[in-house]
Design an enzyme around this catalytic site. Structure first.
Site, PDB file in Angstrom:
ATOM      1  N   HIS A  93       0.837  -1.206   0.000  1.00 24.05           N
ATOM      2  CA  HIS A  93       0.000   0.000   0.000  1.00 24.05           C
ATOM      3  C   HIS A  93       0.863   1.243   0.000  1.00 24.05           C
ATOM      4  O   HIS A  93       1.909   1.285   0.635  1.00 24.05           O
ATOM      5  CB  HIS A  93      -0.965   0.015   1.189  1.00 24.05           C
ATOM      6  CG  HIS A  93      -0.299  -0.153   2.518  1.00 24.05           C
ATOM      7  ND1 HIS A  93       0.089  -1.384   2.998  1.00 24.05           N
ATOM      8  CD2 HIS A  93       0.066   0.738   3.464  1.00 24.05           C
ATOM      9  CE1 HIS A  93       0.652  -1.239   4.185  1.00 24.05           C
ATOM     10  NE2 HIS A  93       0.663   0.040   4.495  1.00 24.05           N
TER      11      HIS A  93
ATOM     12  N   HIS B 140       0.900   5.207   0.977  1.00 30.37           N
ATOM     13  CA  HIS B 140       0.229   6.226   1.795  1.00 30.37           C
ATOM     14  C   HIS B 140       0.246   7.560   1.040  1.00 30.37           C
ATOM     15  O   HIS B 140       1.310   8.036   0.639  1.00 30.37           O
ATOM     16  CB  HIS B 140       0.984   6.436   3.116  1.00 30.37           C
ATOM     17  CG  HIS B 140       0.956   5.268   4.053  1.00 30.37           C
ATOM     18  ND1 HIS B 140       0.086   5.192   5.121  1.00 30.37           N
ATOM     19  CD2 HIS B 140       1.703   4.141   4.105  1.00 30.37           C
ATOM     20  CE1 HIS B 140       0.317   4.067   5.789  1.00 30.37           C
ATOM     21  NE2 HIS B 140       1.286   3.412   5.195  1.00 30.37           N
TER      22      HIS B 140
HETATM   23  P1  AMP Z   1       1.714   0.367   7.405  1.00 30.87           P
HETATM   24  O1  AMP Z   1       2.277   0.662   8.760  1.00 30.87           O
HETATM   25  O2  AMP Z   1       2.455   1.070   6.310  1.00 30.87           O
HETATM   26  O3  AMP Z   1       1.560  -1.117   7.158  1.00 30.87           O
HETATM   27  O4  AMP Z   1       0.301   1.041   7.373  1.00 30.87           O
HETATM   28  C1  AMP Z   1      -0.886   0.356   7.607  1.00 30.87           C
HETATM   29  C2  AMP Z   1      -1.953   1.412   7.677  1.00 30.87           C
HETATM   30  O5  AMP Z   1      -3.204   0.755   7.625  1.00 30.87           O
HETATM   31  C3  AMP Z   1      -1.923   2.206   8.982  1.00 30.87           C
HETATM   32  O6  AMP Z   1      -1.707   3.596   8.670  1.00 30.87           O
HETATM   33  C4  AMP Z   1      -3.290   1.951   9.592  1.00 30.87           C
HETATM   34  O7  AMP Z   1      -3.843   3.089  10.215  1.00 30.87           O
HETATM   35  C5  AMP Z   1      -4.100   1.508   8.394  1.00 30.87           C
HETATM   36  N1  AMP Z   1      -5.220   0.637   8.701  1.00 30.87           N
HETATM   37  C6  AMP Z   1      -5.238  -0.431   9.539  1.00 30.87           C
HETATM   38  N2  AMP Z   1      -6.444  -1.015   9.543  1.00 30.87           N
HETATM   39  C7  AMP Z   1      -7.212  -0.295   8.678  1.00 30.87           C
HETATM   40  C8  AMP Z   1      -8.565  -0.386   8.247  1.00 30.87           C
HETATM   41  N3  AMP Z   1      -9.399  -1.356   8.695  1.00 30.87           N
HETATM   42  N4  AMP Z   1      -9.035   0.537   7.371  1.00 30.87           N
HETATM   43  C9  AMP Z   1      -8.217   1.520   6.915  1.00 30.87           C
HETATM   44  N5  AMP Z   1      -6.929   1.649   7.269  1.00 30.87           N
HETATM   45  C10 AMP Z   1      -6.434   0.762   8.137  1.00 30.87           C
END
Ligand code: AMP
Ligand code: ZN
Length: 134
Positions: free
Chosen positions: A99, A101
């Site tokens: 993903h 950001h």
């Molecule tokens: P990362 O640390 O780059 O893996 O980022 C994962 C991101 O996913 C974090 O910024 C979380 O806030 C986000 N996240 C986790 N669960 C959900 C969810 N159910 N819906 C939307 N975002 C999420």
């Protein structure tokens, strides 16, 4: 990948605040945004990390970013943005589905990466504003 959170979101098995979708990519609001409109852009095809997926999917998330960025900025009155990708556990990756950001920034923005906890209603409103510009 049945137990992948983002695969479940893409399939509609877990709710999200969707912003955009095409045949290769899906974009939705981060539930812990560091700024208003913090969006996650993901390939629909599961890959734990970018290199585990196809180059086409890696390029597709950037194509989607290019296409939706102006709408996000316009919808929310943002004036810039940060892009980020945590690639691997040691880089702080928490969700192992590739993903990108997209973090909008605003005039006078403190530019912190502190996660906030907006209500579902606030997130729904932000997503609607963005969708209206797309
Ligand atoms: P990362 O640390 O780059 O893996 O980022 C994962 C991101 O996913 C974090 O910024 C979380 O806030 C986000 N996240 C986790 N669960 C959900 C969810 N159910 N819906 C939307 N975002 C999420
Ligand atoms: Zn997945």
């Amino acid at each position: 990948m049945n137990d992948c959170l983002f695969c479940k979101i893409i399939k509609g098995e877990i709710p999200c605040h969707k912003v955009y979708e095409d045949n290769l990519t899906f974009a939705f609001l981060d539930i812990g945004p560091v700024s208003k409109g913090h969006t996650l852009i993901v390939p629909k095809q599961h890959a734990d990390i970018m290199q585990a997926g196809s180059l086409d999917d890696a390029l597709a998330i950037m194509t989607t970013t290019y296409q939706i960025a102006p709408a996000i900025l316009k919808a929310l009155g943002a004036t810039g943005y940060n892009l980020g990708m945590n690639h691997g556990e040691d880089a702080g990756q928490d969700v192992f589905h590739t993903h990108l950001h997209f973090m909008p920034r605003y005039e006078g923005d403190a530019r912190t990466f502190i996660k906030q906890k907006p209500s579902q209603e606030e997130l729904a409103q932000v997503a609607q504003l963005i969708r209206q510009e797309l």
